[in-house]
Motif scaffolding. Structure first.
Motif, PDB file in Angstrom:
ATOM      1  N   LEU A 107       0.797  -1.232   0.000  1.00 46.75           N
ATOM      2  CA  LEU A 107       0.000   0.000   0.000  1.00 46.75           C
ATOM      3  C   LEU A 107       0.830   1.283   0.000  1.00 46.75           C
ATOM      4  O   LEU A 107       0.622   2.147  -0.862  1.00 46.75           O
ATOM      5  N   PRO A 108       1.781   1.475   0.941  1.00 44.78           N
ATOM      6  CA  PRO A 108       2.533   2.738   0.920  1.00 44.78           C
ATOM      7  C   PRO A 108       3.401   2.904  -0.317  1.00 44.78           C
ATOM      8  O   PRO A 108       3.652   4.034  -0.749  1.00 44.78           O
ATOM      9  N   LEU A 109       3.848   1.804  -0.894  1.00 45.04           N
ATOM     10  CA  LEU A 109       4.650   1.884  -2.125  1.00 45.04           C
ATOM     11  C   LEU A 109       3.786   2.328  -3.297  1.00 45.04           C
ATOM     12  O   LEU A 109       4.213   3.133  -4.129  1.00 45.04           O
ATOM     13  N   GLU A 110       2.560   1.809  -3.358  1.00 43.07           N
ATOM     14  CA  GLU A 110       1.662   2.201  -4.437  1.00 43.07           C
ATOM     15  C   GLU A 110       1.223   3.653  -4.298  1.00 43.07           C
ATOM     16  O   GLU A 110       1.100   4.375  -5.287  1.00 43.07           O
ATOM     17  N   ILE A 111       1.009   4.090  -3.059  1.00 42.98           N
ATOM     18  CA  ILE A 111       0.627   5.492  -2.827  1.00 42.98           C
ATOM     19  C   ILE A 111       1.722   6.433  -3.312  1.00 42.98           C
ATOM     20  O   ILE A 111       1.449   7.488  -3.893  1.00 42.98           O
ATOM     21  N   ASN A 112       2.987   6.027  -3.080  1.00 48.22           N
ATOM     22  CA  ASN A 112       4.125   6.865  -3.474  1.00 48.22           C
ATOM     23  C   ASN A 112       4.654   6.545  -4.874  1.00 48.22           C
ATOM     24  O   ASN A 112       5.669   7.096  -5.282  1.00 48.22           O
ATOM     25  N   HIS A 113       3.951   5.662  -5.598  1.00 49.41           N
ATOM     26  CA  HIS A 113       4.314   5.311  -6.975  1.00 49.41           C
ATOM     27  C   HIS A 113       5.776   4.839  -7.075  1.00 49.41           C
ATOM     28  O   HIS A 113       6.536   5.286  -7.943  1.00 49.41           O
ATOM     29  N   VAL A 114       6.155   3.944  -6.164  1.00 53.28           N
ATOM     30  CA  VAL A 114       7.520   3.419  -6.119  1.00 53.28           C
ATOM     31  C   VAL A 114       7.669   2.299  -7.148  1.00 53.28           C
ATOM     32  O   VAL A 114       6.799   1.435  -7.277  1.00 53.28           O
ATOM     33  N   SER A 115       8.776   2.313  -7.877  1.00 54.04           N
ATOM     34  CA  SER A 115       9.031   1.251  -8.852  1.00 54.04           C
ATOM     35  C   SER A 115       9.443  -0.031  -8.134  1.00 54.04           C
ATOM     36  O   SER A 115       9.932   0.003  -6.999  1.00 54.04           O
ATOM     37  N   GLN A 116       9.243  -1.161  -8.779  1.00 57.63           N
ATOM     38  CA  GLN A 116       9.574  -2.487  -8.240  1.00 57.63           C
ATOM     39  C   GLN A 116       8.943  -2.697  -6.864  1.00 57.63           C
ATOM     40  O   GLN A 116       9.539  -3.275  -5.955  1.00 57.63           O
ATOM     41  N   ALA A 117       7.704  -2.240  -6.735  1.00 56.99           N
ATOM     42  CA  ALA A 117       7.027  -2.254  -5.440  1.00 56.99           C
ATOM     43  C   ALA A 117       6.838  -3.672  -4.914  1.00 56.99           C
ATOM     44  O   ALA A 117       7.099  -3.945  -3.740  1.00 56.99           O
ATOM     45  N   ARG A 118       6.408  -4.598  -5.759  1.00 56.33           N
ATOM     46  CA  ARG A 118       6.144  -5.963  -5.298  1.00 56.33           C
ATOM     47  C   ARG A 118       7.428  -6.635  -4.801  1.00 56.33           C
ATOM     48  O   ARG A 118       7.417  -7.337  -3.785  1.00 56.33           O
ATOM     49  N   GLU A 119       8.517  -6.396  -5.506  1.00 52.63           N
ATOM     50  CA  GLU A 119       9.793  -6.976  -5.090  1.00 52.63           C
ATOM     51  C   GLU A 119      10.235  -6.414  -3.734  1.00 52.63           C
ATOM     52  O   GLU A 119      10.695  -7.161  -2.861  1.00 52.63           O
ATOM     53  N   LYS A 120      10.070  -5.108  -3.540  1.00 50.83           N
ATOM     54  CA  LYS A 120      10.468  -4.484  -2.274  1.00 50.83           C
ATOM     55  C   LYS A 120       9.590  -4.956  -1.127  1.00 50.83           C
ATOM     56  O   LYS A 120      10.072  -5.191  -0.002  1.00 50.83           O
ATOM     57  N   ALA A 121       8.283  -5.095  -1.385  1.00 57.57           N
ATOM     58  CA  ALA A 121       7.375  -5.576  -0.347  1.00 57.57           C
ATOM     59  C   ALA A 121       7.706  -7.014   0.039  1.00 57.57           C
ATOM     60  O   ALA A 121       7.709  -7.369   1.224  1.00 57.57           O
ATOM     61  N   SER A 122       8.004  -7.838  -0.951  1.00 61.75           N
ATOM     62  CA  SER A 122       8.385  -9.230  -0.672  1.00 61.75           C
ATOM     63  C   SER A 122       9.671  -9.296   0.126  1.00 61.75           C
ATOM     64  O   SER A 122       9.788 -10.083   1.079  1.00 61.75           O
ATOM     65  N   ASP A 123      10.634  -8.467  -0.246  1.00 63.74           N
ATOM     66  CA  ASP A 123      11.944  -8.472   0.435  1.00 63.74           C
ATOM     67  C   ASP A 123      11.799  -8.147   1.921  1.00 63.74           C
ATOM     68  O   ASP A 123      12.412  -8.804   2.765  1.00 63.74           O
ATOM     69  N   ILE A 124      11.000  -7.130   2.252  1.00 65.80           N
ATOM     70  CA  ILE A 124      10.916  -6.756   3.662  1.00 65.80           C
ATOM     71  C   ILE A 124      10.109  -7.775   4.462  1.00 65.80           C
ATOM     72  O   ILE A 124      10.373  -8.011   5.651  1.00 65.80           O
ATOM     73  N   LEU A 125       9.161  -8.443   3.825  1.00 60.02           N
ATOM     74  CA  LEU A 125       8.442  -9.515   4.520  1.00 60.02           C
ATOM     75  C   LEU A 125       9.372 -10.688   4.808  1.00 60.02           C
ATOM     76  O   LEU A 125       9.245 -11.353   5.837  1.00 60.02           O
ATOM     77  N   VAL A 126      10.319 -10.925   3.920  1.00 62.73           N
ATOM     78  CA  VAL A 126      11.351 -11.933   4.194  1.00 62.73           C
ATOM     79  C   VAL A 126      12.196 -11.493   5.387  1.00 62.73           C
ATOM     80  O   VAL A 126      12.524 -12.294   6.275  1.00 62.73           O
ATOM     81  N   GLN A 127      12.554 -10.207   5.424  1.00 58.77           N
ATOM     82  CA  GLN A 127      13.366  -9.671   6.529  1.00 58.77           C
ATOM     83  C   GLN A 127      12.690  -9.851   7.882  1.00 58.77           C
ATOM     84  O   GLN A 127      13.367 -10.060   8.892  1.00 58.77           O
ATOM     85  N   VAL A 128      11.355  -9.758   7.918  1.00 54.51           N
ATOM     86  CA  VAL A 128      10.643  -9.907   9.189  1.00 54.51           C
ATOM     87  C   VAL A 128      10.188 -11.340   9.430  1.00 54.51           C
ATOM     88  O   VAL A 128       9.408 -11.616  10.341  1.00 54.51           O
ATOM     89  N   GLY A 129      10.703 -12.270   8.599  1.00 56.36           N
ATOM     90  CA  GLY A 129      10.459 -13.693   8.822  1.00 56.36           C
ATOM     91  C   GLY A 129       9.107 -14.198   8.377  1.00 56.36           C
ATOM     92  O   GLY A 129       8.617 -15.211   8.884  1.00 56.36           O
ATOM     93  N   LEU A 130       8.490 -13.527   7.404  1.00 53.48           N
ATOM     94  CA  LEU A 130       7.152 -13.914   6.963  1.00 53.48           C
ATOM     95  C   LEU A 130       7.129 -14.344   5.502  1.00 53.48           C
ATOM     96  O   LEU A 130       6.124 -14.183   4.813  1.00 53.48           O
ATOM     97  N   GLU A 131       8.240 -14.931   5.036  1.00 56.96           N
ATOM     98  CA  GLU A 131       8.295 -15.347   3.635  1.00 56.96           C
ATOM     99  C   GLU A 131       7.252 -16.407   3.292  1.00 56.96           C
ATOM    100  O   GLU A 131       6.864 -16.558   2.127  1.00 56.96           O
TER     101      GLU A 131
END
Length: 219
Positions: A107-131
């Motif tokens: 959601l916050p990535l889409e609001i800010n029109h960030v590129s490669q949003a899905r990849e970044k969201a997946s990466d941080i979920l991996v970082q918090v142990g929720l892969e």
């Protein structure tokens, strides 16, 4: 990002009575530091956080975040500032119940029109142990997992300020410690300025600075 309150006063009108929530509050937090805000219920902690988030406006004084005097911004500009520079973690998660963990973090990535949003969201979920939870709804996850999703959502766009309101308050001891370890670690890695409202003196001691409020004033 630096945070500076200068003689900030906030009051509410209840009928003919004026109730002062904060009175002449001044403090400064340097970029990358952590500040615990403590005090009993009704001391002004939530009001202070609401002012920082732009959800309330002060009657007098100034609030400066970095080079921006946000207390002078109209609501529309503060909304844009918050979306770009802030992440907020609540006690009750506030995830969208019909969205998966991945979609909530997007959601916050889409609001800010960030590129490669899905990849970044997946990466941080991996970082918090929720892969293994990317496609799970909030109702399919535990309280601790939902709070980790909320932290990932708050951190995914690289905010300079994190506001956390009793983020472990609804969790058991083990999950609460895990969530707080995660939040401190991610803020440290990103050099985000952390403002933590807490009743837990142990958590407060983990922060670089502590602000004790009583009756809307700094003790």
């Amino acid at each position: 990002m630096n945070i500076q309150f200068e003689a900030v006063t906030k009051y509410y009108n209840q009928g003919n009575e004026r109730i002062t929530a904060l009175q002449d509050v001044s403090f400064q937090v340097n970029s990358g530091e952590s500040l615990a805000v403590i005090g009993q219920s009704g001391s002004g902690k939530t009001t202070l956080l609401s002012l920082l988030a732009g959800l309330e406006t002060c009657e007098s004084g100034t609030i400066q975040l970095g080079a921006t005097t946000v207390s002078a911004l109209p609501d529309s500009q503060f909304t844009k500032f918050r979306a770009l520079h802030m992440g907020i973690v609540f006690q009750q998660y506030h995830l969208m119940p019909h969205l998966t963990a991945l979609e909530n973090v997007l959601l916050p990535l889409e609001i800010n029109h960030v590129s490669q949003a899905r990849e970044k969201a997946s990466d941080i979920l991996v970082q918090v142990g929720l892969e293994k939870r990317l496609r799970h709804l909030p109702s399919q996850m535990s309280g601790g997992e939902n709070q980790r999703v909320a932290i990932a959502r708050a951190m995914v766009h690289g905010p300079q300020i994190i506001l956390a309101d009793e983020p472990s308050g609804s969790l058991d001891l083990k999950n609460g410690e895990m969530v707080m370890d995660l939040l401190f670690r991610l803020c440290d890695q990103a050099q985000s300025t952390l403002i933590l409202v807490t009743h837990d003196n142990g958590l407060a001691r983990r922060c670089k600075k502590t602000l004790h409020l009583k009756g809307g004033k700094i003790v």
